[in-house]
Design a protein around this motif. Structure first.
Motif, PDB file in Angstrom:
ATOM      1  N   ASP A   1       0.867  -1.523  -0.017  1.00 48.11           N
ATOM      2  CA  ASP A   1       0.034   0.282  -0.385  1.00 48.11           C
ATOM      3  C   ASP A   1       0.363   1.123  -0.031  1.00 48.11           C
ATOM      4  O   ASP A   1       0.786   2.226  -0.893  1.00 48.11           O
ATOM      5  CB  ASP A   1      -0.838   0.002   1.422  1.00 48.11           C
TER       6      ASP A   1
ATOM      7  N   ARG B   1       0.731   3.640  -3.049  1.00 46.52           N
ATOM      8  CA  ARG B   1       0.732   5.618  -3.295  1.00 46.52           C
ATOM      9  C   ARG B   1       1.439   6.609  -3.461  1.00 46.52           C
ATOM     10  O   ARG B   1       1.749   7.494  -4.257  1.00 46.52           O
ATOM     11  CB  ARG B   1       0.027   5.473  -1.716  1.00 46.52           C
TER      12      ARG B   1
ATOM     13  N   GLN C   1      -0.181   9.697  -4.513  1.00 42.13           N
ATOM     14  CA  GLN C   1      -1.240  10.067  -3.888  1.00 42.13           C
ATOM     15  C   GLN C   1      -0.961   9.935  -2.448  1.00 42.13           C
ATOM     16  O   GLN C   1      -1.941  10.766  -1.878  1.00 42.13           O
ATOM     17  CB  GLN C   1      -1.870   8.761  -3.354  1.00 42.13           C
TER      18      GLN C   1
ATOM     19  N   GLY D   1      -0.061  10.078   1.492  1.00 43.45           N
ATOM     20  CA  GLY D   1      -0.321   9.414   2.869  1.00 43.45           C
ATOM     21  C   GLY D   1       0.955   9.164   3.982  1.00 43.45           C
ATOM     22  O   GLY D   1       1.713   9.102   3.785  1.00 43.45           O
TER      23      GLY D   1
END
Length: 461
Positions: free
Chosen positions: A328, A332, A337, A339
Motif C-alpha cells: 500500500d 501510493r 497519492q 499518505g
C-alpha cells in the motif's frame, strides 16, 4: 534483438505484495507487467499461511475432542490425515494451481508472465529474453526461500522444508524438526496431535528465542503436553539418511532419529539472480535497503528513482500482513497519492500454536536495550473470569511493556486460546500510543479474555 517493450511498471514477484501492487496500479490505469517464477500468489496461499492454518484447525479440533472428558461427556478421538490433505489440495491450493490467481490479476488488466526476471539497468527488465522498459519504475517483491543450513550430510537427502510438510499425504511415524521458531513449532504440534512422534532441535536455550521468555516457556509446556520432545542448546552437526530414516547427530547429547526431517531454520532473500548489480546493488546482500516510501536506496545506485521493494525482500519481517502494508505504501508513492510513510514500531506477529502466542512492538529486553524506562505487567489468562470458565486449554498470559516516562505501551504479548485475536486491541494501543490512563479507564466487555488487559494495565497505573 527487438526493441524493448515500453510499459509503465514491471512488478517482479507476484506473491501477496507483488500481486497487490500490480493489481492496484493496473486498476489505476497504468500499463503493468507482472512476472512470477513459480505460482502467482506466492508462498502464503500454497505452502504457508492458508494451508498451514487448515492443518492447525484440524489439529486443534483433535485437541478439543480430547478435552471433552470431564467437561462435556466422553469422546474417543481417532486422527485421520486424509480429510486434511484433501482440503489443502482441493480447497486451499486447487492442487497447487495458480489459474485463479492469474485470472484475478488479468481481469484487473495486468499482463502476467511466468518466467525469470532480471534487471539489466535502471528501469530495464529482461524476462527470459523479452525486454521491458518501465517508464514509472520497477517493483521487486520476490519474497524469501527457506534457509537450508550447511550441515554435513544434509544435501542430497529427502529432507522437508515447509513445502513438503504442507503437501504430505501420508504422515510419517516420526519426525525431527530443526528449528524452534514459529514455523517449526506450528508444524511440530500439528503432526504430534496426529500421532507422529516429534522431536524439535533448537540451538538456542529456548524456543521462540526472539519473543518474551514467558512465551518460550508456554510454548515448551504446550508442546510437551502434546508429547513433543525438545532438545534445546544443541546444534545439528551432521546428518545421515539410510533405510528411510534420518539420524541427526547433535553438538550435545546423543543423536535423534526420525523417518522424516523438517528443516525450519528460517528464511532468506535470494537476490543473486535478480540482476540488481546492474543498478549498483549488492546481489549478496541479505535484503534490499528501502526508505520509508519503499524506494530502494543505496549510495552506490546510479539512479535513485524508479525502483521499489516490498515484502520479505525489504528486510523488515517475513509476514503477509506486513507485505500488504508495504504494498500500500509503495502504490501510493508510485501514484503520488501521499499518505503516511512506512513505520514499524507496532508490527503484530502470531505463532499459531495452541495456545496462540501473539505479540506486537518491542519485547521487554528490546525496550531496555533501547534505553526505555520500562515498566512491565503480567496477568495469567486462567486467572481471568473467561479463562477460568474456559477450563481445559486455557493456558496463557497477557504481558505489557510500557514506557513509564511517556505513559504508553511500546510492546505487548497476548498468549492463550484466542491470543491472536486479543492481540488486536494491544496492537491498536501500541500503534496509537494510547495513554495508559485511557486504557485503565475504558470499559472492557465481561467475561472476555481481553478483559485481562485491564488487569495488567492496573498494575502499571
Amino acid at each position: 534483438m527487438s526493441e524493448p517493450q515500453q510499459v509503465d511498471v514491471v512488478v517482479v514477484g507476484l506473491g501477496v505484495a507483488g500481486e497487490e501492487v500490480a493489481g492496484r496500479l493496473s486498476q489505476a490505469g497504468l500499463d503493468v507487467v507482472g512476472v512470477e517464477r513459480r505460482l502467482v500468489g506466492g508462498e502464503c496461499p500454497y505452502w504457508g499461511c492458508v494451508p498451514s492454518k487448515m492443518m492447525i484447525r484440524a489439529a486443534n479440533a483433535l485437541a478439543e475432542g480430547r478435552r471433552i472428558d470431564g467437561l462435556a461427556g466422553t469422546a474417543d478421538v481417532h486422527p485421520d490425515w486424509t480429510p486434511v490433505a484433501r482440503r489443502i489440495r482441493d480447497e486451499a491450493t486447487a492442487d497447487w494451481s495458480d489459474t485463479a490467481a492469474v485470472d484475478r490479476l488479468t481481469n484487473k488488466g495486468v499482463r502476467v508472465l511466468h518466467g525469470t526476471a532480471r534487471l539489466t539497468g535502471p528501469g530495464r527488465v529482461d524476462v527470459d529474453g523479452q525486454e521491458f522498459t518501465a517508464r514509472r519504475g520497477v517493483v521487486l517483491a520476490t519474497g524469501t526461500v527457506p534457509v537450508v543450513p550447511p550441515i554435513d550430510g544434509l544435501a542430497g537427502t529427502p529432507y522437508w522444508t515447509n513445502k513438503e510438510a504442507i503437501e504430505v499425504t501420508d504422515l510419517p511415524e516420526s519426525l525431527v524438526v530443526l528449528g524452534g521458531g514459529a514455523i517449526g513449532l506450528e508444524l511440530a504440534q500439528v503432526f504430534a496431535r496426529f500421532g507422529v512422534r516429534v522431536t524439535i532441535v533448537e540451538p538456542s536455550e529456548r524456543l521462540l528465542s526472539r519473543e518474551e521468555p514467558e512465551s518460550s516457556a508456554l510454548a515448551a509446556r504446550a508442546l510437551g503436553d502434546d508429547g513433543v520432545r525438545i532438545r534445546l542448546g544443541s546444534r545439528a552437526e551432521w546428518v545421515e539418511h539410510r533405510d528411510d530414516t534420518f539420524a541427526v547427530h547433535l553438538s550435545q547429547g546423543g543423536p535423534e532419529s526420525g523417518q522424516r526431517l523438517l528443516v525450519a531454520t528460517g528464511r532468506r532473500s535470494d537476490l543473486g539472480g535478480l540482476g540488481i548489480d546492474a543498478v549498483g546493488l549488492d546481489p549478496a546482500a541479505r535484503h534490499l535497503p528501502v526508505d520509508e516510501r519503499m524506494r530502494v536506496t543505496d549510495e552506490r545506485m546510479p539512479v535513485a528513482d524508479g525502483l521499489w521493494a516490498v515484502g520479505d525482500v525489504a528486510g523488515h519481517g517475513a509476514f503477509t500482513h506486513l507485505a500488504m502494508y508495504q504494498a500500500d505504501v509503495a502504490v501510493r508513492d508510485i501514484l503520488d497519492q501521499g499518505g503516511p510513510a512506512a513505520e514499524y514500531r507496532a508490527v503484530p506477529r502470531v505463532t499459531f500454536t495452541d495456545p496462540e502466542i501473539g505479540a506486537v512492538g518491542l519485547t521487554e529486553r528490546q525496550a531496555r536495550e533501547q534505553g526505555v524506562n520500562v515498566a512491565v505487567a503480567v496477568t495469567e489468562v486462567p486467572e481471568s473470569s473467561r479463562g477460568w470458565i474456559h477450563g481445559p486449554g486455557n493456558d496463557g498470559f497477557i504481558k505489557l511493556v510500557a514506557d513509564a516516562d511517556r505513559g504508553v505501551l511500546v510492546g505487548a504479548t497476548s498468549a492463550g486460546p484466542t491470543g491472536g485475536e486479543v492481540l488486536g486491541a494491544l496492537a491498536v494501543a501500541v500503534h496509537g500510543e494510547v495513554p495508559l490512563t485511557s486504557l485503565r479507564h475504558m470499559i472492557y466487555a465481561y467475561p472476555t479474555v481481553h478483559r485481562a488487559i485491564q488487569s495488567a494495565v492496573q498494575q502499571l497505573t
